[in-house]
Structures are given as C-alpha cells and as structure tokens.
Design an enzyme around this catalytic site. Structure first.
Site, short mmCIF file in Angstrom:
data_model
loop_
_atom_site.label_atom_id
_atom_site.label_comp_id
_atom_site.label_asym_id
_atom_site.label_seq_id
_atom_site.Cartn_x
_atom_site.Cartn_y
_atom_site.Cartn_z
N GLU A 157 26.73 22.93 -39.30
CA GLU A 157 25.97 22.51 -40.33
C GLU A 157 25.73 23.47 -41.63
O GLU A 157 25.28 24.54 -41.45
CB GLU A 157 24.73 21.87 -39.53
CG GLU A 157 23.46 21.76 -40.80
CD GLU A 157 21.78 21.50 -40.31
OE1 GLU A 157 21.42 22.45 -39.52
OE2 GLU A 157 21.47 20.45 -40.34
N CYS A 216 17.99 17.07 -43.77
CA CYS A 216 18.54 16.92 -42.56
C CYS A 216 19.37 15.49 -42.28
O CYS A 216 20.32 15.42 -41.74
CB CYS A 216 17.51 17.11 -41.13
SG CYS A 216 16.29 15.73 -41.47
N LYS A 222 2.41 26.46 -38.22
CA LYS A 222 3.00 27.46 -39.05
C LYS A 222 4.26 27.07 -39.74
O LYS A 222 5.36 26.77 -39.31
CB LYS A 222 3.57 28.62 -37.90
CG LYS A 222 4.06 29.96 -38.58
CD LYS A 222 5.06 30.57 -38.12
CE LYS A 222 6.57 30.01 -38.25
NZ LYS A 222 6.96 30.23 -39.73
N GLU A 262 13.03 18.25 -33.60
CA GLU A 262 13.80 17.56 -34.46
C GLU A 262 14.89 18.31 -35.29
O GLU A 262 14.43 19.69 -35.94
CB GLU A 262 13.03 16.88 -35.47
CG GLU A 262 11.98 15.72 -34.84
CD GLU A 262 12.56 14.77 -34.48
OE1 GLU A 262 13.74 14.18 -34.82
OE2 GLU A 262 11.81 13.90 -34.06
P1 NAD Z 1 14.69 27.53 -38.76
O1 NAD Z 1 15.13 26.72 -37.30
O2 NAD Z 1 15.29 28.69 -38.96
O3 NAD Z 1 12.97 27.56 -38.76
C1 NAD Z 1 12.23 26.37 -38.87
C2 NAD Z 1 10.85 26.90 -38.21
O4 NAD Z 1 10.97 27.56 -37.18
C3 NAD Z 1 10.43 27.96 -39.53
O5 NAD Z 1 9.06 27.87 -39.43
C4 NAD Z 1 10.58 29.34 -38.64
O6 NAD Z 1 9.73 30.50 -38.99
C5 NAD Z 1 10.38 28.70 -37.40
N1 NAD Z 1 10.95 29.74 -36.23
C6 NAD Z 1 12.26 30.51 -36.32
N2 NAD Z 1 12.41 31.19 -35.24
C7 NAD Z 1 11.44 30.73 -34.32
C8 NAD Z 1 11.12 31.32 -33.10
N3 NAD Z 1 11.85 32.10 -32.30
N4 NAD Z 1 10.12 30.82 -32.45
C9 NAD Z 1 9.36 29.91 -33.10
N5 NAD Z 1 9.45 29.76 -34.40
C10 NAD Z 1 10.56 30.17 -35.02
O7 NAD Z 1 15.24 26.35 -39.66
P2 NAD Z 1 14.95 26.17 -41.16
O8 NAD Z 1 16.26 27.04 -41.65
O9 NAD Z 1 13.93 26.54 -41.81
O10 NAD Z 1 15.58 24.63 -41.45
C11 NAD Z 1 16.82 24.11 -41.64
C12 NAD Z 1 17.01 23.39 -40.25
O11 NAD Z 1 16.13 22.31 -39.85
C13 NAD Z 1 18.37 22.69 -40.45
O12 NAD Z 1 19.15 22.86 -39.21
C14 NAD Z 1 18.05 21.25 -40.52
O13 NAD Z 1 18.85 20.24 -40.02
C15 NAD Z 1 16.58 21.10 -39.68
N6 NAD Z 1 15.71 20.04 -39.93
C16 NAD Z 1 15.71 18.89 -39.17
C17 NAD Z 1 15.03 17.92 -39.45
C18 NAD Z 1 15.02 16.67 -38.66
O14 NAD Z 1 13.99 16.00 -38.78
N7 NAD Z 1 15.93 16.56 -37.58
C19 NAD Z 1 14.48 17.87 -40.88
C20 NAD Z 1 14.46 18.96 -41.61
C21 NAD Z 1 15.27 20.00 -41.11
#
Ligand code: NAD
Length: 485
Positions: A384, A282, A173, A248
C-alpha cells in the site's frame, strides 16, 4: 501559540508528564503548534473519568442520548468553515474538499447514529407456549477508539457517534499527525453540555498513548482504523485481554476496467478515485487493470487528465490536490516510486516531489503519478502506497482480470467498470473485497456494511453493524407458569 490540550472529564488538561510534540503544517512544512505527547498516566486518567461517567450515561434513554448527538451535529454545522479550514491546515487536503466531504460527513455521522439508535431492535424467540427468550443489547463500558490521519474527524466521529449513541463512554486517541479538529470537537462537546467524562480525547503517539489504551484493563472494546501492521501489534496486545475488536485496515484497491465500459465516465471517475485527497483514502483505487483492447486509449486519456490536475495551495479553490500529510509520508511515497523506477517500471506522468514557490516551498507536495506495471509481483503492485500513485496493467480476459485483482494480501474495495450486468455481477462475486462499486466510486449509504477481507480488516462498521459492535447481546430465557384455570 497555545498547545492543544487533552480533554478529560470535561476539562482541557496538560499532559501529566508535560511532554509535547511539534505539529507541522503540511502546506508549508512549518511548526504551527504543539500537541500533547501523552503517556499511560493520561490514558489512566481518561479511562477512570469515562468509567465514572458510564453508569449515568448508559441509564439515559436513547432519545436523551440521541438529543446530545443532534446538538453536537448542529454546533459543528454552525462552524463548518472553521472545521474545514482547520482540517485542511492540519492534514493538507484542499479546504473545498474538507468543506464538501469531510465535515458534512462528520455532521452526518452524528445525525445518522442519533437516528439509528432510536430504531435499533432487539430479538425475541418464542421457544414454546411457556418459554420466551429475548435479548438485550447493552453498552459495554469504556470504548477505546483509535483513528488515522487521512480523514481525521470523519473517521474519528464514525466511531464516537455510534459508541455514544449506544450508551458507552469513550476514550479516543486521534492520529498524532492530525489532532486539531478533534480538539475543536471537544469544545463543541462542552457547548453541547455533554456530561463530563462521557467523551475523552487523549492526544499523542500510537506506541505510547495508543498502546496504553489498547492494553487498559478497563477498556473492553477497541475500534481501530489504520495500517495493517499496526493492527497486528494491537491484536497481539488486545487478544490475551479478550477484548472485542474492530479493525479497518489498509488496501491495494483495484479498478477493473472492461472494454465495454462507458469510457468517459470510467476515466473521469478513475481520476477522482485515484487522486482525491492526494490518494490518501483507504478506498482510493491504486491498481488500474484495463482490458487489452482499450488499454492504450484509456491510459492516454487518463494521463492527459492527470497532467492537467492542479497541485497547489490547499486554500485555493482550484487546487485539486494539496500536500501529503507529512514529510515522512511524502518520502515514503517517493521511495516506492524510486524503487519502481529502479525495477524498470515506466513513469507515464508525475513521479517526483514538487517544490512550490514562496511560502509553500517547504510543503510536502508530490505530483500525481501513473506507472506502467505489467507485472503484478512488483513491490508497488503489492504494497500500500497511500498516496497519489497508481499503476496501469493490461488484462487479456475475465479470468485474467480476476486473477490480477485478487493477487494481493489486501481486500478492501474494488471498482468494476462494465455495461454488461452479467460481467458486473460475476466480478462482484469473484473479487475478494468487502466493498464493490460498479460504475461508480465512494458512493456511501451509512447503513451498509463497511470493511475489508483478507489483510484489510476484521469486522464491519456502519448502521446496525456499528450498533451491534458497540453493544453486547445478552439472552434472557423466561419460563412462564401455565395460566391458572
Ligand atoms: P497507523 O496504523 O500508523 O496509525 C493509526 C492510528 O494508530 C494512529 O492514531 C496511531 O497513533 C495509532 N497507533 C500506531 N501504533 C499503535 C500501537 N502500537 N498501539 C495503538 N495505537 C497505535 O496508520 P496511519 O498511517 O495513521 O493511517 C494510514 C493507514 O490507515 C493506511 O494503511 C490506510 O489504508 C488505513 N486506513 C484504513 C481505513 C479503512 O476504513 N479501512 C480508513 C482510513 C485509513
């Protein structure tokens, strides 16, 4: 405008409940299409298809699976411009960045794991003359993969490639904000002849489709990249079901800049590490900790360069930054900066949304921003932001630098700038982070362990770490009979 469709069991299908979400184009703020607002029923169908496909897929030889991955990589490479343009249109990043970083890395992800799985080794333990232990590494079944919007296809395929290479089938997803290149990937999988059900893509929101995937009983492992708070919700859902998880998460990455650094290289790389991809990586640096004696000079040079950065149409080759991914995210970034200003932090450059002219006037642009933040407890030093906003803070000496670097809940990545090998080694050991770059940034070798400490994550991805995550190790103990005389 045809809506994007789910990809389940080798077919493009409408969401079962018929609901769709508007998909906005960040560069102009207009609706450019629709994506499925999938429900638990769509996840059920995808998991059932993946479960049916698993027994045959896992029985293929490694090299047969590897061949599929190489074919997928070749097909993406043949359409690299289409993938790059689509990624830019959906995410906001400049096309040249998608063309030079995101999509080449997507291709590398498939090629890397296509090769890596051929070299995976199992273990053997000769316990005594007549007792041999050996291990198998078997795929686990249906892998549930959830990815964010910042490096959409790059991070999604960083999960899909090792999951498939090791013999799992997949239900993925992608982020609801950036589904378009994943939909293109589905067309490539059809072209590559990937058997139906081996890789399924379900589009939609996290709280519905994502949650159903995490809670599905037939999905034994979840690989998640996204926000730290989302991971807590996923953990609460998945832990009672005893799922294997890789998380991650977010970061608040410091750059620790010592007075003996190579100033030019440090300034130029810090410019990139702070603002590449609109600061939406990130691994981007967000807290610049600079030794007292060079604080004014370093900050002055950086501010001048940041003022010269071009924020503009992501289709243009000279745009260093495009728009942020969504209106909500742009407003969130702006909110952080407004609160910082209200707390008395000084804006050294940027600090406002940008309105571009003509067809781009509805886009989500934000100026690259530097704030002076003497106090590490300020909200903007702790939370962040995930946008083009960095803080500059002076430090007195080594101990002060390390204390400031470690003063957040996060521990993803750090960069250290010094020409003194002893300082570099000591800082690499003393800073709480999963990844340390010394005199460079985002230099990646896909074999190395990737992941964070503290609230930045659990587990490691990359090379053998991914091959291990996507497989379950089984020990087999064999008692041999003595040879007959
Ligand atoms: P997010 O947590 O809002 O969403 C990430 C994914 O999770 C999306 O596909 C979203 O639809 C899904 N999601 C949201 N709620 C969920 C739930 N309750 N159950 C299952 N899935 C759910 O994050 P974002 O805004 O898409 O991305 C930004 C974040 O990602 C930042 O915090 C960034 O640091 C982090 N990030 C980390 C890395 C890493 O490798 N450490 C890499 C890229 C981004």
């Amino acid at each position: 405008m045809d809506p994007i469709l789910n990809f389940i069991d080798g077919h493009f299908v409408a969401p079962i409940e018929g609901a769709y979400l508007d998909n906005y184009c960040p560069r102009d703020g207009l609706v450019m299409g629709k994506i499925p607002d999938s429900s638990a029923a769509d996840i059920d169908a995808a998991v059932a298809a993946a479960k049916r496909a698993f027994p045959k897929w896992k029985k293929l030889t490694r090299s047969e699976r590897s061949d599929f991955l190489y074919r997928i990589a070749d097909l993406i490479e043949a359409k690299i411009d289409l993938f790059a343009e689509t990624e830019s249109r959906d995410q906001g990043k400049p096309i040249h960045l998608a063309r030079s970083v995101d999509i080449p890395r997507v291709i590398d992800n498939f090629r890397f794991f296509a090769g890596a799985v051929l070299h995976q080794q199992e273990k053997a333990f000769q316990s005594s003359e007549l007792v041999l232990n050996y291990t198998r590494r078997d795929p686990m079944g249906v892998a549930g993969l959830i990815s964010p919007w910042n490096l959409p296809l790059y991070l999604l395929t960083w999960k899909i490639a090792p999951a498939l290479a090791t013999g799992n089938t997949v239900v993925a997803k992608p982020s609801e904000l950036t589904s378009m290149t994943a939909a293109l990937l589905a067309t490539v999988m059809v072209e590559a002849g990937l058997p139906p059900g081996v890789c399924n893509l379900v589009f939609g929101r996290g709280q519905t489709a994502g949650d159903a995937l995490v809670g599905h009983r037939d999905v034994p492992l979840i690989s998640f990249t996204g926000g730290t708070e989302t991971a807590a919700a996923i953990g609460r859902r998945a832990a009672p079901l005893y799922k294997k998880m890789s998380l991650e998460l977010g970061g608040k990455n410091p750059a620790v800049i010592f007075a003996d650094c190579d100033l030019d290289v440090a300034v130029n790389t810090t410019l990139r590490s702070s603002f590449t991809n609109q600061g939406e990586i990130c691994l981007c640096t967000s807290r610049l900790l600079i030794e007292d004696s060079i604080f004014e000079k370093f900050t002055g040079l950086l501010v001048d360069k940041v003022k010269a950065l071009k924020v503009g149409d992501p289709r243009k080759a000279d745009s260093f930054m495009g728009p942020l991914v969504s209106r909500e995210h742009r407003d969130k970034v702006a909110g952080f900066v407004e609160r910082a200003k209200a707390q008395g932090l000084k804006v050294l450059c940027g600090g406002e949304s940008l309105k571009l002219s003509g067809e781009l006037d509805g886009g989500y642009y934000y100026a690259p921003t530097i704030l002076s933040a003497p106090d590490t407890s300020a909200e903007i030093m702790q939370q962040e932001v995930f946008g083009p906003v960095v803080t500059v803070t002076p430090f007195k000496n080594y101990e002060d630098a390390i204390a400031k670097a470690n003063s957040t809940r996060y521990g993803l990545a750090t960069t250290v700038w010094t020409q003194n090998l002893n300082t570099a080694h000591a800082a690499a050991a003393d800073i709480d982070a999963g990844l340390v770059w010394i005199n460079t940034w985002m230099l990646r070798d896909l074999r190395t362990p990737f992941g964070g400490v503290k609230d930045s994550g659990v587990g490691r991805e990359g090379g053998d770490y991914s091959l291990e995550f996507y497989t379950e190790e089984k020990n087999i103990c064999l008692q041999l009979a003595p040879a007959k005389a």
